[in-house]
Scaffold this active site. Structure first.
Site, PDB file in Angstrom:
ATOM      1  N   TYR A 164       0.831  -1.207   0.000  1.00  0.00           N
ATOM      2  CA  TYR A 164       0.000   0.000   0.000  1.00  0.00           C
ATOM      3  C   TYR A 164       0.869   1.262   0.000  1.00  0.00           C
ATOM      4  O   TYR A 164       0.631   2.208  -0.763  1.00  0.00           O
ATOM      5  CB  TYR A 164      -0.876  -0.076   1.250  1.00  0.00           C
ATOM      6  CG  TYR A 164      -1.891   1.000   1.442  1.00  0.00           C
ATOM      7  CD1 TYR A 164      -3.051   1.032   0.682  1.00  0.00           C
ATOM      8  CD2 TYR A 164      -1.717   1.966   2.432  1.00  0.00           C
ATOM      9  CE1 TYR A 164      -4.011   2.020   0.899  1.00  0.00           C
ATOM     10  CE2 TYR A 164      -2.663   2.939   2.658  1.00  0.00           C
ATOM     11  CZ  TYR A 164      -3.810   2.963   1.881  1.00  0.00           C
ATOM     12  OH  TYR A 164      -4.756   3.935   2.102  1.00  0.00           O
ATOM     13  N   LYS A 168       1.027   4.079  -2.880  1.00  0.00           N
ATOM     14  CA  LYS A 168       0.652   5.463  -2.569  1.00  0.00           C
ATOM     15  C   LYS A 168       1.775   6.445  -2.881  1.00  0.00           C
ATOM     16  O   LYS A 168       1.522   7.604  -3.234  1.00  0.00           O
ATOM     17  CB  LYS A 168       0.231   5.573  -1.099  1.00  0.00           C
ATOM     18  CG  LYS A 168      -1.093   4.867  -0.772  1.00  0.00           C
ATOM     19  CD  LYS A 168      -2.217   5.335  -1.674  1.00  0.00           C
ATOM     20  CE  LYS A 168      -3.593   5.014  -1.141  1.00  0.00           C
ATOM     21  NZ  LYS A 168      -4.649   5.370  -2.120  1.00  0.00           N
TER      22      LYS A 168
HETATM   23  P1  NAI Z   1     -13.504   2.233   1.365  1.00  0.00           P
HETATM   24  O1  NAI Z   1     -13.166   0.781   1.386  1.00  0.00           O
HETATM   25  O2  NAI Z   1     -14.638   2.704   2.187  1.00  0.00           O
HETATM   26  O3  NAI Z   1     -13.742   2.735  -0.121  1.00  0.00           O
HETATM   27  C1  NAI Z   1     -12.961   2.287  -1.206  1.00  0.00           C
HETATM   28  C2  NAI Z   1     -13.902   2.033  -2.351  1.00  0.00           C
HETATM   29  O4  NAI Z   1     -13.134   1.660  -3.509  1.00  0.00           O
HETATM   30  C3  NAI Z   1     -14.865   0.872  -2.080  1.00  0.00           C
HETATM   31  O5  NAI Z   1     -16.181   1.304  -2.285  1.00  0.00           O
HETATM   32  C4  NAI Z   1     -14.444  -0.191  -3.081  1.00  0.00           C
HETATM   33  O6  NAI Z   1     -15.533  -0.985  -3.561  1.00  0.00           O
HETATM   34  C5  NAI Z   1     -13.846   0.653  -4.187  1.00  0.00           C
HETATM   35  N1  NAI Z   1     -12.939  -0.131  -5.033  1.00  0.00           N
HETATM   36  C6  NAI Z   1     -11.985  -0.998  -4.640  1.00  0.00           C
HETATM   37  N2  NAI Z   1     -11.378  -1.547  -5.707  1.00  0.00           N
HETATM   38  C7  NAI Z   1     -11.958  -1.002  -6.804  1.00  0.00           C
HETATM   39  C8  NAI Z   1     -11.757  -1.149  -8.198  1.00  0.00           C
HETATM   40  N3  NAI Z   1     -10.823  -2.000  -8.674  1.00  0.00           N
HETATM   41  N4  NAI Z   1     -12.520  -0.442  -9.057  1.00  0.00           N
HETATM   42  C9  NAI Z   1     -13.483   0.411  -8.594  1.00  0.00           C
HETATM   43  N5  NAI Z   1     -13.720   0.587  -7.269  1.00  0.00           N
HETATM   44  C10 NAI Z   1     -12.961  -0.096  -6.389  1.00  0.00           C
HETATM   45  O7  NAI Z   1     -12.156   2.995   1.803  1.00  0.00           O
HETATM   46  P2  NAI Z   1     -11.856   4.552   2.040  1.00  0.00           P
HETATM   47  O8  NAI Z   1     -11.272   4.679   3.392  1.00  0.00           O
HETATM   48  O9  NAI Z   1     -13.011   5.378   1.670  1.00  0.00           O
HETATM   49  O10 NAI Z   1     -10.642   4.779   1.025  1.00  0.00           O
HETATM   50  C11 NAI Z   1     -10.732   5.617  -0.119  1.00  0.00           C
HETATM   51  C12 NAI Z   1      -9.321   5.967  -0.548  1.00  0.00           C
HETATM   52  O11 NAI Z   1      -8.666   6.724   0.460  1.00  0.00           O
HETATM   53  C13 NAI Z   1      -8.438   4.761  -0.819  1.00  0.00           C
HETATM   54  O12 NAI Z   1      -7.591   5.016  -1.918  1.00  0.00           O
HETATM   55  C14 NAI Z   1      -7.624   4.655   0.448  1.00  0.00           C
HETATM   56  O13 NAI Z   1      -6.413   3.977   0.239  1.00  0.00           O
HETATM   57  C15 NAI Z   1      -7.417   6.114   0.761  1.00  0.00           C
HETATM   58  N6  NAI Z   1      -7.038   6.397   2.134  1.00  0.00           N
HETATM   59  C16 NAI Z   1      -7.953   6.272   3.143  1.00  0.00           C
HETATM   60  C17 NAI Z   1      -7.596   6.597   4.422  1.00  0.00           C
HETATM   61  C18 NAI Z   1      -8.570   6.567   5.547  1.00  0.00           C
HETATM   62  O14 NAI Z   1      -8.198   7.002   6.653  1.00  0.00           O
HETATM   63  N7  NAI Z   1      -9.782   6.106   5.340  1.00  0.00           N
HETATM   64  C19 NAI Z   1      -6.219   6.998   4.757  1.00  0.00           C
HETATM   65  C20 NAI Z   1      -5.356   7.131   3.629  1.00  0.00           C
HETATM   66  C21 NAI Z   1      -5.775   6.833   2.362  1.00  0.00           C
END
Ligand code: NAI
Length: 305
Positions: A164, A168
Site C-alpha cells: 500500500y 501510494k
Molecule cells: P472504502 O473501502 O470505504 O472505499 C474504497 C472504495 O473503492 C470501495 O467502495 C471499493 O468498492 C472501491 N474499489 C476498490 N477496488 C476497486 C476497483 N478495482 N474499481 C473500482 N472501485 C474499487 O475505503 P476509504 O477509506 O473510503 O478509502 C478511499 C481511498 O482513500 C483509498 O484510496 C484509500 O487507500 C485512501 N485512504 C484512506 C484513508 C482513511 O483514513 N480512510 C487513509 C489514507 C488513504
C-alpha cells in the site's frame, strides 16, 4: 457560488467511505458526477453494483446529476469504459478523482507477492489507467483537474503496508510528472492524503474511539472538491485532510555539501560530511525539474552551467 457548475466529475471507488462523500459534495457543488464502484470487500474480493447505485440515487434525490459505473479501475478496459461513460452521458470530463482502493495488509516478510501486486494494480495502475483514459480529453479541451489519493502509509511508513505504501508513493511520482506535462494545458494534478473513519480503517485502532468519531469522511471532501474545481490554481501539491484539519506535505532537500567534482570523491569524504548534508535546518522545498540543488552547489566550487 457553486464551484462545479456545468462541470463533469468522475469519482472512482465512490460507493463507500471517502469516495462517496467526494461524489455527494461535488454534486452539491453543481457537478454532473460519474459514480464508479465495482463493489467488493476492503480486500478487493467480489463485486456488487449496489454501492454505486445507492450513491447515484442519493445525488438524484437531492436534485443533482449522476450516473453509476461498475467497472473495475484495475484494468485498462474498465478505466476506458468509465471515462467513456462520462462522455456518453455528460459529454466531457473536467475532474477525475482517483480514490478507489483496497488493502492487503501483512508484514513484508509474510506478504505474498500476489497481494503486493493486487494492491499496486488497484491504487497505482488503476489511477494510471483512469488518468490515461481522461488525459487526451483534458489536453484537447485545455482544462483538467486530477486528484490522486495518497496516504501517510507511503509518506511516513506504516507497519504491514509495504504494498500500500509503495502504491501510494508511486502515485505521487505520477502526480509530479503529470503536473509538469499538463501545465501548458491548464491541467492541475494534486493529491489528498486523507484520514477518516471508513470501513477500510475501522477497527485498525490507529486512534481512540472519540477521535474516530471526529474523523468523518465528509471532512476530507472539501479539500478534494476544491482541488477538483477551476479555483484551484496550484499543482503537484499533497494536501492532508483529517478530522477538519488540513495541511500540506512537501519534499525538501538540504543545502548539503559540495566537493570539487574535478577531483576524486571518496567514501571518507562523504562520511565526514554526513552530519552536515543530512542537517534538515538548511532544507528547502524541492523545485520541479531534474537538477535540484546541483547548479547552486556546483556554483560554490566555481562551476557554472
Ligand atoms: P472504502 O473501502 O470505504 O472505499 C474504497 C472504495 O473503492 C470501495 O467502495 C471499493 O468498492 C472501491 N474499489 C476498490 N477496488 C476497486 C476497483 N478495482 N474499481 C473500482 N472501485 C474499487 O475505503 P476509504 O477509506 O473510503 O478509502 C478511499 C481511498 O482513500 C483509498 O484510496 C484509500 O487507500 C485512501 N485512504 C484512506 C484513508 C482513511 O483514513 N480512510 C487513509 C489514507 C488513504
Amino acid at each position: 457560488m457553486k464551484r462545479m457548475q456545468d462541470r463533469v466529475a468522475v469519482v472512482t471507488g465512490a460507493g463507500n467511505g471517502l469516495g462517496r462523500e467526494h461524489a455527494l459534495l461535488l454534486a452539491r457543488e453543481g457537478a454532473s458526477v460519474v459514480v464508479n464502484d465495482l463493489g467488493g470487500t476492503v480486500n478487493g474480493v467480489g463485486g456488487d453494483g449496489a454501492a454505486a447505485d445507492q450513491v447515484v440515487s442519493e445525488i438524484r434525490a437531492a436534485g443533482g446529476k449522476a450516473v453509476a459505473n461498475h467497472d473495475s479501475v484495475a484494468t485498462p478496459e474498465g478505466a476506458q469504459n468509465l471515462i467513456d461513460t462520462a462522455i456518453k452521458h455528460f459529454g466531457r470530463v473536467d475532474a477525475l478523482i482517483n480514490n478507489a482502493g483496497i488493502l492487503r495488509d501483512k508484514s513484508f516478510a509474510k506478504m505474498a507477492l500476489e497481494d503486493f501486486e493486487a494492491v499496486l494494480r488497484v491504487h497505482l495502475l488503476g489511477s494510471t489507467y483512469c488518468t490515461k483514459a481522461a488525459w487526451p480529453l483534458m489536453l484537447e479541451q485545455k482544462y483538467g483537474r486530477v486528484v490522486m489519493t495518497t496516504s501517510v502509509a507511503g509518506t511516513s511508513g506504516n507497519f504491514g503496508q509495504a504494498n500500500y505504501g509503495a502504491a501510494k508513493m508511486g502515485l505521487l511520482g505520477l502526480m509530479n510528472v503529470l503536473a509538469v506535462e499538463g501545465a501548458k494545458a491548464n491541467i492541475k494534478v494534486n493529491a489528498v492524503s486523507p484520514g477518516a473513519t471508513t470501513r477500510m480503517t475501522q477497527g485498525l485502532g490507529a486512534v481512540s474511539g472519540e477521535i474516530d468519531e471526529l474523523m468523518q469522511p465528509a471532512h476530507v471532501a472539501p479539500a478534494v472538491a476544491y482541488m477538483a474545481s477551476e479555483e484551484c490554481d496550484f499543482t503537484a501539491h499533497i494536501i492532508t485532510a483529517a478530522a477538519g484539519g488540513f495541511g500540506r506535505v512537501q519534499f525538501f532537500e538540504t543545502e548539503g555539501v559540495q566537493f570539487d567534482p574535478r577531483q576524486p570523491v571518496t567514501v571518507d569524504m562523504f562520511a565526514q560530511a554526513v552530519a552536515v548534508l543530512t542537517d534538515l535546518s538548511t532544507a528547502a522545498p524541492v523545485a520541479p525539474g531534474v537538477l535540484g540543488q546541483m547548479p547552486a552547489r556546483l556554483a560554490t566550487v566555481g562551476i557554472q552551467f
